[in-house]
Design a protein around this motif. Sequence first.
Motif, mmCIF file in Angstrom:
data_model
loop_
_atom_site.group_PDB
_atom_site.id
_atom_site.type_symbol
_atom_site.label_atom_id
_atom_site.label_comp_id
_atom_site.label_asym_id
_atom_site.label_seq_id
_atom_site.Cartn_x
_atom_site.Cartn_y
_atom_site.Cartn_z
ATOM 1 N N THR A 182 26.045 47.856 56.766
ATOM 2 C CA THR A 182 24.659 48.297 56.935
ATOM 3 C C THR A 182 24.427 49.660 56.297
ATOM 4 N N SER A 228 23.063 42.336 51.035
ATOM 5 C CA SER A 228 21.939 42.213 51.969
ATOM 6 C C SER A 228 20.803 41.322 51.500
ATOM 7 N N MET A 248 15.907 42.836 51.175
ATOM 8 C CA MET A 248 16.355 44.209 51.411
ATOM 9 C C MET A 248 16.161 45.056 50.166
ATOM 10 N N SER A 306 17.811 45.843 58.597
ATOM 11 C CA SER A 306 19.230 45.684 58.272
ATOM 12 C C SER A 306 20.153 45.803 59.474
ATOM 13 N N ASP A 366 23.610 43.335 61.515
ATOM 14 C CA ASP A 366 24.143 42.357 60.563
ATOM 15 C C ASP A 366 25.488 41.808 61.021
#
Length: 316
Positions: A12, A252, A256, A299, A302
């Motif tokens: 992240t 991501s 993102m 995010s 995750d």
Amino acid sequence: MVSFKGLFTKKTLFALFLGQILSLFITSTGFTSSELARRGINAPTSQSLANYVLLAIVYGGILIFRRHEMKAKWYYYLLLGLIDVEANYLVVKAYQYTSLTSVMLLDCWSIPSVIILTWLFLKTNYKFKKIAGVVICVAGLVLVIFSDVHAADRSQSGSNPIKGDLLVIAGATLYAVCNVSEEFFVKTADRVELMAMLGLFGAIFSGIQISVLEREELKSIRWSSGAVLPYAGFAAAMFLFYSGVPILLKISGSTMLNLSLLTSDMWSVLIRIFLYHEKVDWMYFLAFAAVAVGLVVYSAFDKEEDKSHGDEEAGV
């Protein structure tokens, strides 16, 4: 109770950091483009050509050295190169017809386009938390657009606003197609192969477009040492941006990436504040904070989502 441990995973933090580095590269292209325009150089496709050539040389050289077979068909990359060149051209062209505010607002169309395309073709699962993060990010940008900073811009709608707005929407849609396609290739094929082929076909299509649309413009340009430096800076920033995009896409995803790039306009404001000592509206700082919060919300966790995906694949 919701656990916040997943918020601080290395994945992240790296995705958030890389997203802002890419956003700064985009900001750099804006400053160098402005400097070129100030010197009377208005040839957007010609500016992008150097980036495609660099991609083809650097990554093409690595690809040849590897001597591996291509993992994807070359004609898919040909189509991607064409779409990428035209997406860049359409959005830059739109500035001639509509206002900066309209371009900023309508360029956000790439975000819902990416969400729809990834959901349809990549089967990406968007939970409520991710949708909330998207909404917060877009709300932050809207704060910028409707702040007093752009009051003068709003009074200048452009020579043909409808045409300009349609160009932005078309360009944003093509950007979404490019991002989703690159996400697919980087996860199923190879990053070096993707960059090499995108550079090769991007250079070919850029060269064709330059010969048709910008040949006369280039003849009238008087290059000087003061113009070469921003041109080289633009090419370097674009090359680094294109090189970093596949990494973020693999980590991501394309949504993102598009959310991270929302901060590019705000980075340019901060640069103008600290380097040129300009005064800006306080809403810019509120907008920057909103986008930052949206990125973290999008995010976060995750680690938990990756585990759930792994359980699904294992049949748990």
